[in-house]
Every structure is written in C-alpha cells, then in structure tokens.
Motif scaffolding. Structure first.
Motif, PDB file in Angstrom:
ATOM      1  N   VAL A   1       0.384  -7.067 -29.074  1.00 52.92           N
ATOM      2  CA  VAL A   1      -0.933  -7.362 -28.523  1.00 52.92           C
ATOM      3  C   VAL A   1      -1.928  -7.414 -29.665  1.00 52.92           C
ATOM      4  O   VAL A   1      -2.133  -6.412 -30.358  1.00 52.92           O
ATOM      5  N   GLU A   2      -2.497  -8.583 -29.871  1.00 58.82           N
ATOM      6  CA  GLU A   2      -3.513  -8.777 -30.898  1.00 58.82           C
ATOM      7  C   GLU A   2      -3.051  -8.243 -32.258  1.00 58.82           C
ATOM      8  O   GLU A   2      -3.789  -7.570 -32.979  1.00 58.82           O
ATOM      9  N   GLY A   3      -1.797  -8.527 -32.573  1.00 56.75           N
ATOM     10  CA  GLY A   3      -1.258  -8.153 -33.868  1.00 56.75           C
ATOM     11  C   GLY A   3      -0.740  -6.736 -33.962  1.00 56.75           C
ATOM     12  O   GLY A   3      -0.212  -6.335 -35.013  1.00 56.75           O
ATOM     13  N   ARG A   4      -0.847  -5.962 -32.886  1.00 58.72           N
ATOM     14  CA  ARG A   4      -0.346  -4.592 -32.884  1.00 58.72           C
ATOM     15  C   ARG A   4       0.959  -4.526 -32.095  1.00 58.72           C
ATOM     16  O   ARG A   4       1.144  -5.238 -31.113  1.00 58.72           O
ATOM     17  N   GLN A   5       1.867  -3.658 -32.518  1.00 56.37           N
ATOM     18  CA  GLN A   5       3.163  -3.520 -31.873  1.00 56.37           C
ATOM     19  C   GLN A   5       3.183  -2.265 -31.007  1.00 56.37           C
ATOM     20  O   GLN A   5       2.902  -1.158 -31.484  1.00 56.37           O
ATOM     21  N   PHE A   6       3.481  -2.445 -29.724  1.00 56.40           N
ATOM     22  CA  PHE A   6       3.544  -1.326 -28.775  1.00 56.40           C
ATOM     23  C   PHE A   6       4.948  -1.238 -28.198  1.00 56.40           C
ATOM     24  O   PHE A   6       5.647  -2.253 -28.068  1.00 56.40           O
ATOM     25  N   ALA A   7       5.358  -0.030 -27.810  1.00 51.12           N
ATOM     26  CA  ALA A   7       6.717   0.143 -27.283  1.00 51.12           C
ATOM     27  C   ALA A   7       6.760   1.286 -26.264  1.00 51.12           C
ATOM     28  O   ALA A   7       5.992   2.251 -26.348  1.00 51.12           O
ATOM     29  N   PHE A   8       7.675   1.154 -25.302  1.00 48.75           N
ATOM     30  CA  PHE A   8       7.969   2.198 -24.320  1.00 48.75           C
ATOM     31  C   PHE A   8       9.389   2.700 -24.571  1.00 48.75           C
ATOM     32  O   PHE A   8      10.292   1.892 -24.832  1.00 48.75           O
ATOM     33  N   ASP A   9       9.594   4.010 -24.492  1.00 54.47           N
ATOM     34  CA  ASP A   9      10.954   4.540 -24.615  1.00 54.47           C
ATOM     35  C   ASP A   9      11.113   5.761 -23.724  1.00 54.47           C
ATOM     36  O   ASP A   9      10.134   6.432 -23.364  1.00 54.47           O
ATOM     37  N   ALA A  10      12.343   6.014 -23.329  1.00 51.78           N
ATOM     38  CA  ALA A  10      12.660   7.156 -22.466  1.00 51.78           C
ATOM     39  C   ALA A  10      13.062   8.350 -23.319  1.00 51.78           C
ATOM     40  O   ALA A  10      13.843   8.223 -24.260  1.00 51.78           O
ATOM     41  N   ARG A  11      12.522   9.523 -22.971  1.00 52.96           N
ATOM     42  CA  ARG A  11      12.850  10.765 -23.667  1.00 52.96           C
ATOM     43  C   ARG A  11      13.088  11.856 -22.625  1.00 52.96           C
ATOM     44  O   ARG A  11      12.148  12.301 -21.960  1.00 52.96           O
ATOM     45  N   GLU A  12      14.349  12.229 -22.467  1.00 51.90           N
ATOM     46  CA  GLU A  12      14.732  13.281 -21.533  1.00 51.90           C
ATOM     47  C   GLU A  12      14.162  13.040 -20.136  1.00 51.90           C
ATOM     48  O   GLU A  12      13.583  13.933 -19.501  1.00 51.90           O
ATOM     49  N   GLY A  13      14.312  11.803 -19.665  1.00 53.91           N
ATOM     50  CA  GLY A  13      13.892  11.460 -18.313  1.00 53.91           C
ATOM     51  C   GLY A  13      12.421  11.172 -18.148  1.00 53.91           C
ATOM     52  O   GLY A  13      11.950  10.977 -17.014  1.00 53.91           O
ATOM     53  N   GLU A  14      11.673  11.136 -19.237  1.00 54.01           N
ATOM     54  CA  GLU A  14      10.252  10.809 -19.182  1.00 54.01           C
ATOM     55  C   GLU A  14       9.987   9.532 -19.958  1.00 54.01           C
ATOM     56  O   GLU A  14      10.735   9.178 -20.876  1.00 54.01           O
ATOM     57  N   LEU A  15       8.912   8.838 -19.587  1.00 57.81           N
ATOM     58  CA  LEU A  15       8.530   7.594 -20.253  1.00 57.81           C
ATOM     59  C   LEU A  15       7.426   7.876 -21.255  1.00 57.81           C
ATOM     60  O   LEU A  15       6.444   8.559 -20.937  1.00 57.81           O
ATOM     61  N   TRP A  16       7.592   7.343 -22.473  1.00 59.16           N
ATOM     62  CA  TRP A  16       6.612   7.542 -23.536  1.00 59.16           C
ATOM     63  C   TRP A  16       6.156   6.196 -24.080  1.00 59.16           C
ATOM     64  O   TRP A  16       6.881   5.201 -24.017  1.00 59.16           O
TER      65      TRP A  16
ATOM     66  N   HIS B   1       0.804  -1.211   0.000  1.00 55.54           N
ATOM     67  CA  HIS B   1       0.000   0.000   0.000  1.00 55.54           C
ATOM     68  C   HIS B   1       0.842   1.268   0.000  1.00 55.54           C
ATOM     69  O   HIS B   1       0.334   2.351  -0.325  1.00 55.54           O
ATOM     70  N   ALA B   2       2.099   1.163   0.376  1.00 51.16           N
ATOM     71  CA  ALA B   2       2.966   2.341   0.395  1.00 51.16           C
ATOM     72  C   ALA B   2       3.535   2.656  -0.983  1.00 51.16           C
ATOM     73  O   ALA B   2       4.229   3.667  -1.152  1.00 51.16           O
ATOM     74  N   GLY B   3       3.258   1.822  -1.966  1.00 52.70           N
ATOM     75  CA  GLY B   3       3.786   2.046  -3.312  1.00 52.70           C
ATOM     76  C   GLY B   3       2.762   1.775  -4.382  1.00 52.70           C
ATOM     77  O   GLY B   3       3.001   1.016  -5.323  1.00 52.70           O
ATOM     78  N   THR B   4       1.596   2.392  -4.269  1.00 56.42           N
ATOM     79  CA  THR B   4       0.490   2.098  -5.176  1.00 56.42           C
ATOM     80  C   THR B   4       0.432   3.006  -6.398  1.00 56.42           C
ATOM     81  O   THR B   4      -0.333   2.758  -7.315  1.00 56.42           O
ATOM     82  N   LEU B   5       1.219   4.090  -6.396  1.00 57.39           N
ATOM     83  CA  LEU B   5       1.189   5.028  -7.519  1.00 57.39           C
ATOM     84  C   LEU B   5       2.541   5.706  -7.641  1.00 57.39           C
ATOM     85  O   LEU B   5       3.056   6.259  -6.667  1.00 57.39           O
ATOM     86  N   ARG B   6       3.112   5.641  -8.852  1.00 57.59           N
ATOM     87  CA  ARG B   6       4.408   6.272  -9.080  1.00 57.59           C
ATOM     88  C   ARG B   6       4.402   7.048 -10.388  1.00 57.59           C
ATOM     89  O   ARG B   6       3.681   6.704 -11.321  1.00 57.59           O
ATOM     90  N   SER B   7       5.215   8.064 -10.420  1.00 59.33           N
ATOM     91  CA  SER B   7       5.326   8.883 -11.620  1.00 59.33           C
ATOM     92  C   SER B   7       5.996   8.087 -12.738  1.00 59.33           C
ATOM     93  O   SER B   7       6.836   7.219 -12.486  1.00 59.33           O
ATOM     94  N   GLY B   8       5.633   8.423 -13.971  1.00 56.76           N
ATOM     95  CA  GLY B   8       6.277   7.784 -15.109  1.00 56.76           C
ATOM     96  C   GLY B   8       7.747   8.116 -15.215  1.00 56.76           C
ATOM     97  O   GLY B   8       8.504   7.398 -15.889  1.00 56.76           O
ATOM     98  N   SER B   9       8.185   9.168 -14.548  1.00 58.62           N
ATOM     99  CA  SER B   9       9.598   9.532 -14.575  1.00 58.62           C
ATOM    100  C   SER B   9      10.376   8.965 -13.390  1.00 58.62           C
ATOM    101  O   SER B   9      11.567   9.234 -13.247  1.00 58.62           O
ATOM    102  N   ASP B  10       9.716   8.174 -12.540  1.00 58.33           N
ATOM    103  CA  ASP B  10      10.395   7.519 -11.427  1.00 58.33           C
ATOM    104  C   ASP B  10      11.494   6.607 -11.988  1.00 58.33           C
ATOM    105  O   ASP B  10      11.256   5.847 -12.924  1.00 58.33           O
TER     106      ASP B  10
END
Length: 377
Positions: free
Chosen positions: A83-98, A60-69
C-alpha cells in the motif's frame, strides 16, 4: 433541460427541509448499553423459528468476528499487500492473527474484524487510552469482497510519521464502531466513561432492532414490542436503519449533496434524497406503495442479489398496481427504455467508492449518468 434541473433542485430543497428538519428528540436511541434488557435468540425461536433460522445467514448476523475465528484466520493469515509503497502482512501465531509492516519494528494482534464480508472485512487492534479506556486502531489493510487485500478506505497509510500500522480512534468513535456491530455493549459505571468489551455480545440479534423484545418474550408474546416497524412512517423507518447506516439529519445541508461522493456508502441518506422517497409522502399513500429500506431488503434473510428482484419493486410503483388500475399511479413511464428493461442499471447503478468497493446508488436520480441523460416523465 433547464426546467427539469430547476425542478430537481426544488425537490431536493423540499426533501432536505423535511429530512433535516427533524428535531433531535425524534431520533431513535440505539439499545446497546447495559441499561436495556436483552432477549436470548433461543427464546425468539420458540415462536419465530423460521425467522431466526433465516437470520443466521443474513449479513447482520455476522458483523463482528474475533481475530482468532478460524474463518478469519483462513482469510487473512499468510496474506500480504503493498500500500503506497509500504509492505504489510498478516500471519498466524499460536491461533491468533497478527499484523505487521516492513517499516514498523513491532506487530499488533488483530483483536476484531468488522464487517460481514459482503463489501469488506476491516481488522482492528484494541489497546487502552491514557484513562484506561479501550480504543481501536483501524489497520491499514482490509479484505475486499473480490478477494483482494487493499488499503482500508480513509486509512492514509503514509500520512503519519513515524509510520504506523493503522488509524487510531478515540473512545467516542470506538463506541460508535462497536455499537453498530454488536447487540450488547455494556458501559462500566465509572468516570471517565468506560466500555466493557469483555461482556459485549457480538453481531446483531433480535434485541438490537426489536426494542422491548426481552419483555415481549418474557410475557409469552402478550406484551407488545416497544414499537412496530409497520407503524413507523417511511422516514422513521429509514432513520431506524440509519442508526448505523447513517441518517440525513445527522448532517448539514452542505454535507448532503451529490458532490459528497462518500455518501454512496450511506443508503438511508441517498434514499431520503430520492424523488421516489419524496413521492412517498403520506398524502400519496393511496396511489403509491410504501417505500423504505424494508421495501427491497429483508433484514432477516441473506442479501438478495438478483437484479430482477429489485426491478420488480420499481415496477410496482411505476406501472399500475398489480390487480387494479390507478390512473395516478400509472402516470410515470420511462422515455428511454421499455418497462420490462432493467430499471436499476440506469437509476440505481453500482458505484465504485474505491477500487474493489462498490455500493448501489440509492439516490434513484431521474437524470443519472448511468441513465444516458434521459428523464422520467
């Protein structure tokens, strides 16, 4: 078997009548809006240092964190999933998650990630609706406890045209989501209703569950809390947890059935329907130990995972009381296995909701598929 089935149906009807019959006025109110005073955790540590220190490692002490954590960036950045034939990706841009997809011409910033990671981590993006109020989009890909990236449950990644990056929620669902993952969620005094996400206090702290903690601390412990958990009935206690983990009286009788497999996520609902909880009525208090969420789970400490810890809780009811012999408490035995075997393997098994997401079944069924068809007697 027919008699046992009829008895089980009768028990369920009785329990539903009790649980679903609670009036709306009996429901506890979440104290996450700006109208309530908060207490700083440091104030609580002055008198309860061990509890506060233990809680730092609790889910319960860690239920929400910033995307830049940094920990969130390390978990998601550079990862991709199909996912279901679609391609998804996460990448870092200047300390933020996209977050992006191969069939969507733009990316979105991951503003927040919901969940402790014990089961999953679900990233969301925040924008505003036409009235200027914040709203979230639950992105189509989540990280699961087994280390994989897969579809966010309920996302239906290919259900909309044109293709989207997630499922958009309105103000009510946005408030509910944040309200269960923060200790403080101020509302701006304006119409239409507006949430101030800039001022919210992320994760849960003492004020979230101990109403009146600010006044209690300010008085040096002289003023009591708004209520004492030990003084709540078992039903009141599980319904307090159910503010976020869901409650049976939020649902209709048709929604609270074993055919609704998604209920496995909502432990208070399952526990309220269990025969063990029905036996927990005040009239039986002299024969059986109390049963509520706190019987097995200490919310101030890291999650227990050892099966024997929970088996011991079962045996405290299903064998004579430790240190004494109560013939009524000793009357429930297992017809299939010795009492030193694992109770939870049969009666509280892990059930897979979707691939990679497993929850313990809190219905504690007497004739559970995992129990090999046997019944308690």
């Amino acid at each position: 078997m027919k008699q046992a089935t009829a008895a089980a149906i009768g028990l369920l009807i009785v329990v539903l009548g009790v649980v679903l019959g609670n009036s709306a006025g009996d429901r506890p109110v979440a104290t996450v809006t700006s109208g309530q005073r908060r207490v700083e955790t440091q104030s609580c540590r002055e008198c309860h240092p061990q509890v506060v220190d233990d809680f730092a490692g609790a889910p319960h002490a860690g239920t929400l964190r910033s995307g830049s954590d940094p920990e969130i960036l390390a978990r998601f950045a550079g990862q991709a999933a199909e996912v279901e034939g679609r391609q998804f990706a996460f990448d870092a841009r200047e300390g933020e998650l996209w977050f992006s997809a191969d069939d969507v011409p733009h990316a979105v910033r991951v503003d927040w990630v919901f969940g402790s990671g014990h089961h999953a981590l679900t990233p969301v993006s925040v924008d505003t609706d036409p009235a200027g109020r914040p709203r979230i989009t639950q992105l189509h890909v989540s990280a699961f406890a087994d280390g994989s990236l897969r579809a966010t449950p309920g996302s239906q990644a290919v259900a909309s045209l044109p293709p989207r990056l997630g499922r958009q929620e309105g103000i009510d669902e946005t408030q509910r989501c944040f309200g269960c993952h923060v200790s403080w969620l101020p509302e701006v005094d304006q119409q239409p209703r507006h949430l101030d996400l800039q001022q919210m206090v992320t994760n849960l702290d003492c004020s979230r569950c101990h109403h009146g903690a600010a006044e209690h601390a300010a008085s040096g412990g002289q003023q009591p809390l708004a209520f004492d958990w030990d003084e709540l009935t078992p039903l009141e206690s599980i319904n307090r947890c159910g503010e976020c983990h869901r409650r049976a009286d939020e649902m209709t009788a048709d929604e609270v059935t074993e055919s609704q497999t998604h209920l496995i996520r909502f432990a208070p609902v399952g526990l309220a329907m269990s025969p063990c909880f029905a036996a927990n009525a005040p009239a039986n208090a002299e024969h059986y130990p109390r049963l509520d969420c706190l019987t097995c789970h200490d919310p101030h400490r890291p999650t227990q995972t050892e099966p024997e810890f929970f088996n011991d809780k079962c045996r405290r009811c299903h064998t004579p009381f430790l240190g004494g012999s109560d013939p009524q408490a000793a009357g429930v035995t297992c017809a299939a296995q010795p009492l030193d075997s694992s109770c939870i393997d049969c009666h509280m098994p892990k059930v897979e909701l979707v691939e990679g997401l497993r929850f313990t079944d809190h219905w504690i069924r007497r004739d559970h598929p995992g129990a090999g068809g046997h019944e308690d007697r």
